[in-house]
Design an enzyme around this catalytic site. Structure first.
Site, PDB file in Angstrom:
ATOM      1  CB  ILE A   1      -1.838  -1.050 -61.317  1.00 23.04           C
ATOM      2  CG1 ILE A   1      -1.745   0.483 -61.405  1.00 23.04           C
ATOM      3  CG2 ILE A   1      -1.659  -1.533 -59.879  1.00 23.04           C
ATOM      4  CD1 ILE A   1      -0.379   1.059 -61.048  1.00 23.04           C
ATOM      5  CE  LYS A   2       3.801  -8.190 -63.270  1.00 24.74           C
ATOM      6  NZ  LYS A   2       5.234  -8.492 -63.162  1.00 24.74           N
ATOM      7  CB  VAL A   3      -3.375  -6.428 -58.569  1.00 24.95           C
ATOM      8  CG1 VAL A   3      -3.507  -4.918 -58.590  1.00 24.95           C
ATOM      9  CG2 VAL A   3      -4.272  -7.068 -59.618  1.00 24.95           C
TER      10      VAL A   3
ATOM     11  CB  THR B   1       9.129  -3.798 -63.187  1.00 23.32           C
ATOM     12  OG1 THR B   1       7.974  -3.177 -62.610  1.00 23.32           O
ATOM     13  CG2 THR B   1       9.686  -2.918 -64.297  1.00 23.32           C
TER      14      THR B   1
END
Ligand code: E4P
Length: 217
Positions: free
Chosen positions: A82-84, A27
């Site tokens: 976790i998208k960074v 997402t």
């Protein structure tokens, strides 16, 4: 090649997961806004449907903020990734979160040096954006090929997650280029089944079957 669904739409995710097609979900803030649902509830719901990695993106721009948001989101379920962003602070957050055992997806990658940095920082996934490179007249697939070569040269374990996929050809080319994962919008994933000769053949079989006057059931 693994398939992730590039969406926050729960109905699409349920349908694709039930078919065994989904290895994960990605997402981003734009997809969450499009779905209209509460972000954290949506991620929790997706994690109940899909066992594989489910990417949830931080929105803070500084490392402390990213770490606080990332640690909070990681508590939702063990498969939250976790998208960074591909920034200096994003790379610091990547290293810290992966050291804590949280999967990290470094997003918004547009060149091979960025991918090299993400691998050095211990990223679980690197997300090169194919479609957005094509949008500005470059060839996104060249980037997948370059990253594959670099990662193989040095045995980096970071998985190449082909993102910003817009066409069925992007999916095929990503597979040919050795991407580990393609994150695909549901409509594009469904379009993979289409071929005019399949439709034509099916019509001919149905017509010939009708001539026999038989029924199977
Ligand atoms: C997924 O991780 C990316 O955020 C997504 O594929 C971006 O796609 P877009 O370039 O079509 O917005």
């Amino acid at each position: 090649m693994k398939f992730f669904a590039d969406t926050a739409d729960l109905n699409d995710i349920r349908e694709l997961a039930a078919m065994g097609l989904l290895d994960g979900v990605t997402t981003n803030p734009s997809l969450v806004a499009k779905s209209g649902g509460d972000f954290k509830q949506t991620i929790a719901e997706i994690c109940k449907i899909v066992d594989g990695p489910v990417s949830a993106e931080v929105v803070a721009m500084d490392v402390d903020g990213m770490l606080a948001e990332g640690r909070h989101l990681a508590k939702i379920a063990s498969n939250v990734t976790i998208k960074v962003p591909m920034t200096w602070d994003g790379l610091k957050a990547c290293r810290a979160l992966t050291s804590e055992g949280t999967m990290v997806n470094v997003t918004l990658c547009f060149n091979a040096n960025q991918a090299l940095l993400a691998a050095k920082a211990g990223a679980t996934f690197i997300s090169p954006f194919i479609g957005r490179l094509d949008d500005i007249g470059l060839d996104g697939m060249d980037l997948i090929e370059e990253i594959r070569e670099i990662y193989d040269n040095y045995d980096f374990e970071t998985q190449i997650l082909a993102a910003s996929i817009r066409t069925v050809n992007h999916v095929k080319q990503s597979a040919l280029a050795g991407a580990d994962v393609a994150t695909v919008p549901p409509a594009t994933l469904k379009a993979l089944v289409k071929h005019p000769l399949t439709d034509k053949g099916l019509e001919a079989f149905a017509a010939d079957w009708a001539k026999t006057g038989q029924k199977i059931l």
